[in-house]
Write an enzyme that holds these catalytic residues in place. Structure first.
Site, PDB file in Angstrom:
ATOM      1  CD  GLU A  82      -2.482  -1.221   2.782  1.00  0.00           C
ATOM      2  OE1 GLU A  82      -2.005  -0.539   3.718  1.00  0.00           O
ATOM      3  OE2 GLU A  82      -3.434  -1.990   2.946  1.00  0.00           O
ATOM      4  CB  CYS A 133      -2.497  35.808  10.599  1.00  0.00           C
ATOM      5  SG  CYS A 133      -2.700  37.047   9.321  1.00  0.00           S
TER       6      CYS A 133
HETATM    7  C1  LIG Z   1      -1.246   6.221   4.755  1.00  0.00           C
HETATM    8  C2  LIG Z   1      -1.322   4.746   4.606  1.00  0.00           C
HETATM    9  C3  LIG Z   1      -0.518   4.111   3.656  1.00  0.00           C
HETATM   10  C4  LIG Z   1       0.469   4.836   2.801  1.00  0.00           C
HETATM   11  O1  LIG Z   1       1.570   5.271   3.540  1.00  0.00           O
HETATM   12  P1  LIG Z   1       2.871   5.876   2.817  1.00  0.00           P
HETATM   13  O2  LIG Z   1       3.793   6.155   3.938  1.00  0.00           O
HETATM   14  O3  LIG Z   1       2.466   7.098   2.101  1.00  0.00           O
HETATM   15  O4  LIG Z   1       3.386   4.820   1.903  1.00  0.00           O
HETATM   16  C5  LIG Z   1      -0.671   2.746   3.524  1.00  0.00           C
HETATM   17  N1  LIG Z   1      -1.544   2.035   4.279  1.00  0.00           N
HETATM   18  C6  LIG Z   1      -2.325   2.628   5.204  1.00  0.00           C
HETATM   19  C7  LIG Z   1      -3.276   1.806   6.003  1.00  0.00           C
HETATM   20  C8  LIG Z   1      -2.239   3.998   5.402  1.00  0.00           C
HETATM   21  O5  LIG Z   1      -3.003   4.578   6.332  1.00  0.00           O
END
Ligand SMILES: *Cc1c(COP(=O)(O)O)cnc(C)c1O
Length: 429
Positions: free
Chosen positions: A285, A356
């Site tokens: 992911e 600000c």
């Molecule tokens: C934010 C997130 C990611 C991606 O994270 P990166 O550091 O941008 O690669 C992957 N999995 C989950 C569950 C996330 O919340």
């Protein structure tokens, strides 16, 4: 500059030193689309995806895998469309992100749904779309998902997001895998929750996942977390709960200044070694690593403001456009777009916006040769930048532009004052 410009998706023209993204001068982008303006390189986005994809592909021929781009890092439809065309799936955290991913051409069977506060309405929307998997983050969520699926006469495919209690050693605001964190199910509760999931009639267990934090520059914590969730999948198999996929989340860091980064080939080999001959799909992911270095924020210098203690460079971008420096003490390189003039004196500036708040400092103590009216580029703003922008101080959000070779296309219009007040009413009764 602490690193070669190339890794930031930009370079200097050999003729006059003007800052270019692919074949387009960033000064021209500033003229044509106005400032502040986010500019992304299609080539840099594509290269980032293909490097990760290539690393996973080459590690073992017959290992099924899927890169689910974390939409929250940069959710512009044109960016999502590009990744969908490259074969990516998507990791979403809301109904809005589901709609974006589908609108951009993403396939529901490649979408996983993360996030610890999914509403019943979001669950229903994702079930109807028939997404690949819900990454469930609590026992209550599991029960609710079972109920929503029952109401629709469906079965929800799930993975538990477990919290492997591994220290990602990153900024506390972007560290998510420790015990005291709001995310995921505690590792020592996971077996029980999986047993419950396996017993629920409208739930089908399909995976195990975790996500320990973001901007990791060392793959040791990621590998440790992977080891734990693979061991969990073995323990599940012994109870006849078989998973089809295993996902160590995202978190791969990028270079903002001079950080070393994770070698993707090494990481891919380590993940494959953890999986061994288990017959599972590998999911990732990634967010930041696919987009972070592919974007710059182009902004114009409004004022050069020397004071007794400091010099300030007041630019027309601010913390409402780019909150990372104020929120995480994040570092972004700042460079003049040029052309470089020999006569200009260099000075040390704090680069600040007009908002600000004293926290509205985009960069501390940078040596720059700047005049009022010059254009600056703030680098590595492809991830967690435009998506976190706000209208604070009644500032319309910036435009977004995609560069492809010699072509620059507007992919999000600059907001107008009318956009800001469109939902408000003068009448109170
Ligand atoms: C934010 C997130 C990611 C991606 O994270 P990166 O550091 O941008 O690669 C992957 N999995 C989950 C569950 C996330 O919340």
């Amino acid at each position: 500059m602490t690193a070669a410009l190339g890794i930031f998706g930009v370079h200097r023209a050999v003729t006059d030193g003007e800052l270019m993204m692919e074949g387009v001068s960033l000064n021209n982008v500033a003229e044509r689309f106005g400032t502040p303006c986010f500019v992304y390189s299609k080539a840099a986005l594509t290269t980032a995806f293909q490097r990760l994809d290539g690393a996973l592909k080459s590690v073992r021929k017959n290992r099924p895998y899927l890169i689910c781009y974390a939409v929250k890092a940069n959710s512009n439809l044109a960016v999502l469309r590009l990744f969908a065309e490259l074969g990516a799936g998507f990791d979403i955290v809301s109904g809005g992100e589901l709609k974006r991913a589908l609108m951009a051409g993403g396939k529901a069977r490649k979408i996983v749904f993360s996030g610890l506060g999914k509403t019943a309405a979001e669950m229903e929307m994702a079930l109807r779309a028939n997404i690949k998997c819900f990454n469930v983050e609590s026992e209550s969520e599991l029960e609710r998902l079972n109920e929503v699926a029952a109401r629709l006469g469906m079965k929800a495919r799930i993975s538990l997001r477990v919290n492997p209690d591994v220290d990602a050693k990153t900024h506390p605001y972007i560290s998510t895998g420790l015990k005291n964190n709001k995310f995921g199910v505690a590792f020592d509760r996971a077996m029980d929750v999986y047993r419950r999931a396996a017993a629920l009639p409208h739930i089908q267990v399909v995976g195990v996942d975790c996500h320990i934090g973001s901007q990791l520059t060392d793959d040791a914590p990621l590998q440790e977390a992977m080891g734990r969730i693979v061991a969990l999948s073995d323990a599940l198999a012994r109870e006849n709960i078989t998973v089809r996929h295993i996902c160590p989340g995202g978190g791969i860091g990028i270079t903002y200044k001079d950080e070393g980064t994770i070698d993707l080939d090494v990481y891919a080999r380590a993940l494959e070694a953890s999986l061994g001959n288990r017959n599972v799909e590998l999911l990732l992911e990634p967010g930041r690593v696919l987009v972070g270095n592919a974007g710059v924020l182009v902004s114009r210098v409004e004022y050069v403001k020397p004071t007794d203690s400091k010099n300030f460079l007041v630019i027309d971008a601010a913390m409402n456009d780019l909150i990372r420096p104020s929120l995480y003490q994040a570092h972004h390189e700042v460079v003049m777009t040029g052309p470089l003039r020999a006569a200009t004196a260099e000075r040390i500036y704090d680069v600040v916006g007009p908002v600000c708040e004293s926290a509205d400092v985009l960069a501390h103590e940078r040596t720059l040769a700047a005049h009022e009216g010059d254009v600056v580029a703030i680098l590595s703003v492809g991830a967690y930048s435009f998506v976190m922008s706000s209208n604070y101080n009644s500032r319309p959000r910036a435009a977004e532009v995609m560069i492809d070779g010699n072509n620059a296309a507007l992919i999000r219009e600059r907001e107008t004052f009318d956009d800001l007040v469109r939902l408000e009413r003068l009448q109170t009764s």
